[in-house]
Write a protein that holds these residues in place. Sequence first.
Motif, PDB file in Angstrom:
ATOM      1  N   THR A   1       7.784  12.109  74.386  1.00 56.69           N
ATOM      2  CA  THR A   1       6.644  12.069  73.381  1.00 56.69           C
ATOM      3  C   THR A   1       6.724  13.091  72.447  1.00 56.69           C
ATOM      4  OG1 THR A   1       5.402  13.365  75.090  1.00 56.69           O
ATOM      5  CG2 THR A   1       5.306  10.794  75.042  1.00 56.69           C
ATOM      6  N   ALA A   2       7.698  14.047  72.650  1.00 59.07           N
ATOM      7  CA  ALA A   2       7.786  15.397  71.698  1.00 59.07           C
ATOM      8  C   ALA A   2       8.077  14.743  70.241  1.00 59.07           C
ATOM      9  CB  ALA A   2       8.753  16.412  72.256  1.00 59.07           C
ATOM     10  N   ASN A   3       7.742  15.577  69.206  1.00 60.21           N
ATOM     11  CA  ASN A   3       7.993  15.163  67.891  1.00 60.21           C
ATOM     12  C   ASN A   3       9.465  15.616  67.438  1.00 60.21           C
ATOM     13  OD1 ASN A   3       5.402  14.770  67.305  1.00 60.21           O
ATOM     14  ND2 ASN A   3       4.815  17.030  66.693  1.00 60.21           N
ATOM     15  N   ASN A   4      10.115  16.571  68.125  1.00 54.43           N
ATOM     16  CA  ASN A   4      11.539  16.619  67.910  1.00 54.43           C
ATOM     17  C   ASN A   4      12.210  16.909  69.277  1.00 54.43           C
ATOM     18  OD1 ASN A   4      14.026  17.325  67.010  1.00 54.43           O
ATOM     19  ND2 ASN A   4      13.523  19.328  66.152  1.00 54.43           N
TER      20      ASN A   4
ATOM     21  N   HIS B   1       9.773  19.339  77.765  1.00 49.39           N
ATOM     22  CA  HIS B   1       8.763  18.728  77.385  1.00 49.39           C
ATOM     23  C   HIS B   1       8.311  17.918  78.260  1.00 49.39           C
ATOM     24  CE1 HIS B   1       5.362  17.398  74.809  1.00 49.39           C
ATOM     25  NE2 HIS B   1       5.905  16.264  74.949  1.00 49.39           N
TER      26      HIS B   1
END
Length: 360
Positions: free
Chosen positions: A338-341, A324
């Motif tokens: 900054t990724a959610n997971n 990411h």
Amino acid sequence: MPFLGQDWRSPGQSWVKTADGWKRFLDEKSGSFVSDLSSYCNKEVYNKENLFNSLNYDVAAKKRKKDMLNSKTKTQYFHQEKWIYVHKGSTKERHGYCTLGEAFNRLDFSTAILDSRRFNYVVRLLELIAKSQLTSLSGIAQKNFMNILEKVVLKVLEDQQNIRLIRELLQTLYTSLCTLVQRVGKSVLVGNINMWVYRMETILHWQQQLNNIQITRTLNSLPGQKSLTFTDLPLCLQLNIMQRLSDGRDLVSLGQAAPDLHVLSEDRLLWKKLCQYHFSERQIRKRLILSDKGQLDWKKMYFKLVRCYPRKEQYGDTLQLCKHCHILSWKGTDHPCTANNPESCSVSLSPQDFINLFKF
């Protein structure tokens, strides 16, 4: 004003600047050329000129001495960071790209070798760089490579573990350097040839130290009690421990320690599991070997498969790349993602994958 610089026509000691340019200086009394600079300049300037000449004459020796000093310096000109951003091209936000040498300098490999989970990973990476990527490193990265290698050797000499692994690494590096030094003058190595010859001599010294290691037997027992050894364990536990060895050469070495262990090291099921762990069924079927009794000789098959196919690599901890944000870090190290997971975006990299990441 006398001309103090060097000139291709003369050492510069008898040239003066005139309105028509630089001309040879003539003595007014004799009408001959003045060979002594002290006749038309003060003593201080004359001494400076003599000092310059003496230094100039010894420049080769001093340069050689400086190269030796630099090769012995342990200062590492890099930042030990937990993660780095890998970018292969220029963007509006970032200019330039990340190279293998830059990643090798900035990532904290110097501390990673102290972690038993990362030690084999770093050693394998050093071996791959020594085989084919040494010339792609910058001068600072090459120096950093030798500094980390020295720490690895000192660690092995101290704890007396992974001796064969480091012997193979040093032999690989020495063989590569022998080939590269013969091609000196073709911009294959950064630095003076004397510096690399000194490093090759250091590698030979390290190899001699590893060959002279005498492993001492440690007895951890209470006073009045007999020390427990590996052969005192039940046979099922001995086999269970031997099944966790991923290198067939370790099994052979263990079998040479005692007659009872030799019998266990020849167990067919032990070698069968080792073959099935490293190689696929298709690879095994192509290299079948029968013993005199008509059974599959798994031990011979293993060493034949090793010569034909690469073994499976397994490490306790590896470098990982976040797809990411394109950040490279050690497994378990937090990075600004900054990724959610973030864990789902991370991919583990083998030492070869790490090198391939910087092939543009």
